[in-house]
Design a protein around this motif. Sequence first.
Motif, PDB file in Angstrom:
ATOM      1  N   THR A  79       7.198 -21.203  32.112  1.00  0.00           N
ATOM      2  CA  THR A  79       7.726 -21.645  33.411  1.00  0.00           C
ATOM      3  C   THR A  79       6.634 -22.190  34.333  1.00  0.00           C
ATOM      4  O   THR A  79       6.934 -22.687  35.412  1.00  0.00           O
ATOM      5  CB  THR A  79       8.471 -20.499  34.128  1.00  0.00           C
ATOM      6  OG1 THR A  79       7.607 -19.366  34.182  1.00  0.00           O
ATOM      7  CG2 THR A  79       9.738 -20.127  33.381  1.00  0.00           C
ATOM      8  N   ASP A  80       5.370 -22.116  33.932  1.00  0.00           N
ATOM      9  CA  ASP A  80       4.307 -22.747  34.704  1.00  0.00           C
ATOM     10  C   ASP A  80       4.125 -24.220  34.338  1.00  0.00           C
ATOM     11  O   ASP A  80       3.311 -24.910  34.951  1.00  0.00           O
ATOM     12  CB  ASP A  80       2.970 -22.020  34.467  1.00  0.00           C
ATOM     13  CG  ASP A  80       2.984 -20.631  35.067  1.00  0.00           C
ATOM     14  OD1 ASP A  80       3.699 -20.434  36.064  1.00  0.00           O
ATOM     15  OD2 ASP A  80       2.297 -19.749  34.523  1.00  0.00           O
ATOM     16  N   GLN A  81       4.847 -24.672  33.302  1.00  0.00           N
ATOM     17  CA  GLN A  81       4.695 -26.043  32.820  1.00  0.00           C
ATOM     18  C   GLN A  81       5.896 -26.886  33.259  1.00  0.00           C
ATOM     19  O   GLN A  81       6.993 -26.360  33.436  1.00  0.00           O
ATOM     20  CB  GLN A  81       4.630 -26.055  31.284  1.00  0.00           C
ATOM     21  CG  GLN A  81       3.435 -25.329  30.704  1.00  0.00           C
ATOM     22  CD  GLN A  81       2.146 -26.114  30.905  1.00  0.00           C
ATOM     23  OE1 GLN A  81       2.163 -27.339  30.976  1.00  0.00           O
ATOM     24  NE2 GLN A  81       1.036 -25.392  31.011  1.00  0.00           N
ATOM     25  N   PRO A  82       5.702 -28.199  33.394  1.00  0.00           N
ATOM     26  CA  PRO A  82       6.865 -29.056  33.647  1.00  0.00           C
ATOM     27  C   PRO A  82       7.753 -29.116  32.408  1.00  0.00           C
ATOM     28  O   PRO A  82       7.269 -29.019  31.286  1.00  0.00           O
ATOM     29  CB  PRO A  82       6.235 -30.424  33.937  1.00  0.00           C
ATOM     30  CG  PRO A  82       4.913 -30.403  33.246  1.00  0.00           C
ATOM     31  CD  PRO A  82       4.448 -28.975  33.272  1.00  0.00           C
ATOM     32  N   CYS A  83       9.051 -29.246  32.623  1.00  0.00           N
ATOM     33  CA  CYS A  83       9.994 -29.388  31.511  1.00  0.00           C
ATOM     34  C   CYS A  83      11.289 -29.974  32.055  1.00  0.00           C
ATOM     35  O   CYS A  83      11.955 -29.340  32.878  1.00  0.00           O
ATOM     36  CB  CYS A  83      10.260 -28.040  30.833  1.00  0.00           C
ATOM     37  SG  CYS A  83      11.601 -28.116  29.623  1.00  0.00           S
ATOM     38  N   ASN A  84      11.631 -31.163  31.577  1.00  0.00           N
ATOM     39  CA  ASN A  84      12.856 -31.821  32.046  1.00  0.00           C
ATOM     40  C   ASN A  84      14.120 -31.108  31.609  1.00  0.00           C
ATOM     41  O   ASN A  84      15.179 -31.288  32.214  1.00  0.00           O
ATOM     42  CB  ASN A  84      12.896 -33.262  31.528  1.00  0.00           C
ATOM     43  CG  ASN A  84      11.895 -34.142  32.239  1.00  0.00           C
ATOM     44  OD1 ASN A  84      11.711 -34.039  33.445  1.00  0.00           O
ATOM     45  ND2 ASN A  84      11.225 -35.013  31.485  1.00  0.00           N
ATOM     46  N   LYS A  85      14.029 -30.320  30.562  1.00  0.00           N
ATOM     47  CA  LYS A  85      15.201 -29.580  30.083  1.00  0.00           C
ATOM     48  C   LYS A  85      15.450 -28.364  30.969  1.00  0.00           C
ATOM     49  O   LYS A  85      16.581 -28.079  31.352  1.00  0.00           O
ATOM     50  CB  LYS A  85      14.976 -29.154  28.622  1.00  0.00           C
ATOM     51  CG  LYS A  85      16.183 -28.526  27.964  1.00  0.00           C
ATOM     52  CD  LYS A  85      15.862 -28.029  26.568  1.00  0.00           C
ATOM     53  CE  LYS A  85      15.845 -29.108  25.500  1.00  0.00           C
ATOM     54  NZ  LYS A  85      17.159 -29.750  25.307  1.00  0.00           N
ATOM     55  N   ARG A  86      14.367 -27.669  31.305  1.00  0.00           N
ATOM     56  CA  ARG A  86      14.480 -26.460  32.132  1.00  0.00           C
ATOM     57  C   ARG A  86      14.660 -26.819  33.605  1.00  0.00           C
ATOM     58  O   ARG A  86      15.437 -26.173  34.316  1.00  0.00           O
ATOM     59  CB  ARG A  86      13.224 -25.587  31.926  1.00  0.00           C
ATOM     60  CG  ARG A  86      13.125 -24.384  32.809  1.00  0.00           C
ATOM     61  CD  ARG A  86      12.049 -23.392  32.356  1.00  0.00           C
ATOM     62  NE  ARG A  86      10.864 -23.993  31.776  1.00  0.00           N
ATOM     63  CZ  ARG A  86       9.902 -24.595  32.483  1.00  0.00           C
ATOM     64  NH1 ARG A  86       9.985 -24.687  33.793  1.00  0.00           N
ATOM     65  NH2 ARG A  86       8.849 -25.119  31.875  1.00  0.00           N
ATOM     66  N   GLN A  87      13.932 -27.844  34.042  1.00  0.00           N
ATOM     67  CA  GLN A  87      13.974 -28.241  35.455  1.00  0.00           C
ATOM     68  C   GLN A  87      14.018 -29.771  35.514  1.00  0.00           C
ATOM     69  O   GLN A  87      12.968 -30.426  35.514  1.00  0.00           O
ATOM     70  CB  GLN A  87      12.737 -27.705  36.178  1.00  0.00           C
ATOM     71  CG  GLN A  87      12.856 -27.765  37.676  1.00  0.00           C
ATOM     72  CD  GLN A  87      11.613 -27.209  38.354  1.00  0.00           C
ATOM     73  OE1 GLN A  87      10.786 -26.535  37.741  1.00  0.00           O
ATOM     74  NE2 GLN A  87      11.469 -27.508  39.625  1.00  0.00           N
ATOM     75  N   PRO A  88      15.239 -30.337  35.513  1.00  0.00           N
ATOM     76  CA  PRO A  88      15.378 -31.794  35.426  1.00  0.00           C
ATOM     77  C   PRO A  88      14.509 -32.513  36.455  1.00  0.00           C
ATOM     78  O   PRO A  88      14.450 -32.123  37.619  1.00  0.00           O
ATOM     79  CB  PRO A  88      16.871 -32.025  35.703  1.00  0.00           C
ATOM     80  CG  PRO A  88      17.524 -30.762  35.225  1.00  0.00           C
ATOM     81  CD  PRO A  88      16.554 -29.663  35.539  1.00  0.00           C
ATOM     82  N   GLY A  89      13.786 -33.551  35.979  1.00  0.00           N
ATOM     83  CA  GLY A  89      12.957 -34.353  36.865  1.00  0.00           C
ATOM     84  C   GLY A  89      11.526 -33.861  37.004  1.00  0.00           C
ATOM     85  O   GLY A  89      10.711 -34.505  37.646  1.00  0.00           O
ATOM     86  N   SER A  90      11.201 -32.705  36.392  1.00  0.00           N
ATOM     87  CA  SER A  90       9.855 -32.145  36.581  1.00  0.00           C
ATOM     88  C   SER A  90       8.833 -32.764  35.625  1.00  0.00           C
ATOM     89  O   SER A  90       7.633 -32.574  35.790  1.00  0.00           O
ATOM     90  CB  SER A  90       9.878 -30.620  36.411  1.00  0.00           C
ATOM     91  OG  SER A  90      10.275 -30.257  35.107  1.00  0.00           O
ATOM     92  N   GLY A  91       9.324 -33.499  34.608  1.00  0.00           N
ATOM     93  CA  GLY A  91       8.400 -34.090  33.643  1.00  0.00           C
ATOM     94  C   GLY A  91       8.414 -33.342  32.325  1.00  0.00           C
ATOM     95  O   GLY A  91       9.127 -32.344  32.173  1.00  0.00           O
ATOM     96  N   CYS A  92       7.653 -33.850  31.343  1.00  0.00           N
ATOM     97  CA  CYS A  92       7.584 -33.214  30.020  1.00  0.00           C
ATOM     98  C   CYS A  92       6.135 -32.969  29.667  1.00  0.00           C
ATOM     99  O   CYS A  92       5.351 -33.911  29.557  1.00  0.00           O
ATOM    100  CB  CYS A  92       8.247 -34.112  28.961  1.00  0.00           C
ATOM    101  SG  CYS A  92       8.007 -33.492  27.284  1.00  0.00           S
TER     102      CYS A  92
END
Lengths: 316, 172
Positions: A125-138
């Motif tokens: 959860t410290d990393q960006p992830c569009n699946k977990r948090q749309p728009g945060s990046g990959c």
Amino acid sequence: MRAFTYERAATPQDAAAALAGHPQARFIAGGTNLLDLMKLQIEAPTHLVDVNHLGLDRIEPTPEGGLRIGALVRNTDLAADARVRRDYAVLSRALLAGASGQLRNKATTAGNLLQRTRCPYFYDTDQPCNKRQPGSGCGALQGYSRQLAVIGGSESCIATHPSDMAVAMRALDAVVETIRADGSARAIPIADFHLLPGDTPHLETVLEQGELITAVTLPPPVGGRQVYRKVRDRASYAFALISVAAVLQPDGTGRVALGGVAPKPWRVAAADAALPQGAQAVASALLQGAAPRPDNAFKLLLAERTLAAVLAEGRA
Amino acid sequence: MPDPVPLDLCLQVNGAPRQLSLDPRTTLLDALRDHLHLTGSKKGCDHGQCGACTVLVNGRRINACLSLAVMHDGDAITTIEGLGTPDALHPMQAAFIRHDGYQCGYCTPGQICSSVAVLEEIAAGIPSHVTGDLTAEATFTAEEVRERMSGNICRCGAYSNILDAITEVAGA
């Protein structure tokens, strides 16, 4: 874990209705993936509907000569069913290649289809992830991608679907049966069930809010030599780098699906047609248009070699 | 966010009914350890990866850390404390001692619960990843035990002695 309320549903329709208009509610069956994610607050439902007591735990013959697998049939029981072992061996083999004995005793047929990716950037959860948090990046695109997709991904997400069972079901042309909140039922071919990420990787299946899987139906047995071969970083209890589910007929025809390479079980009609021509032709058809990353480019050659081993086993 | 409202449930733990009133977030493992003070079942990873929390529910082994206690209302739970006691060891416990099937002992309750279940699974004809012929009876081999025990990690590496203990109890 965030606080939630809990109820046991008595019928499939009650369960579907309990989730209607309640986007923060989830069904819970085996719980082996959902609770894992809830502890990390990647999933934070405010209400859980327990679907373990809906009577969906039977495997029954269909009038067409296939099998109807209840959504709550545990992975252990499906793999051990005498009809599955005899007529759909690739499914039994795929199930037994996944998880551990403890997890297979709990995990359900429907839950296995709905499990989330094990991409390390989704889990951290410290990393960006569009699946977990749309728009945060990959984080994975320029990061550690050894386990991740070489085909079917996008600039938003290269997560793989982790299931072994679903790869065998894809090769067997399984159909997912559901009930919706309004009580209507539908049947979804497994080829259409999982979505590719595109620019909405948080949407993983065609299921609507409140839509409950009630069963997975297998068409009548297709015979042939059925093989599931899984290549992974240790010999047991690990997710696939590459897996191959194949049904091979004596005349050289057949069907083949890949796991570990894409956001969904990967099957291509041209690859089935190429089976008589050998592993290189099949791999080339399956992975046409692949976009590997430096860490996972090895999967292209590994897929071809695994296919060669599977075809050799099919001929033996 | 909803306030955590305790729910009432009854677990049959090692043969005795135990009434509990629990926050729905409580895992089966935390219910056993923190509420019933049965600390034999261990918390290792708390994510279903290590097997230290393995218990038997209605006779089948599961990871107690990946299950909510409220989902087990009415279920029969067997923990390491229910398999045997210091004065009357379960044959698997005695075999682990005889074969030195542990070093630090932390994974041992999970290893023993899993071992007991593995022998029952083989006897029930449940196949594994290494079973050669899916239509034949499952048989007891070292390879079968290693595969079936892969969900129980031993940080000390006592695996070969664990295999010896299970083999002795199987009479193989």
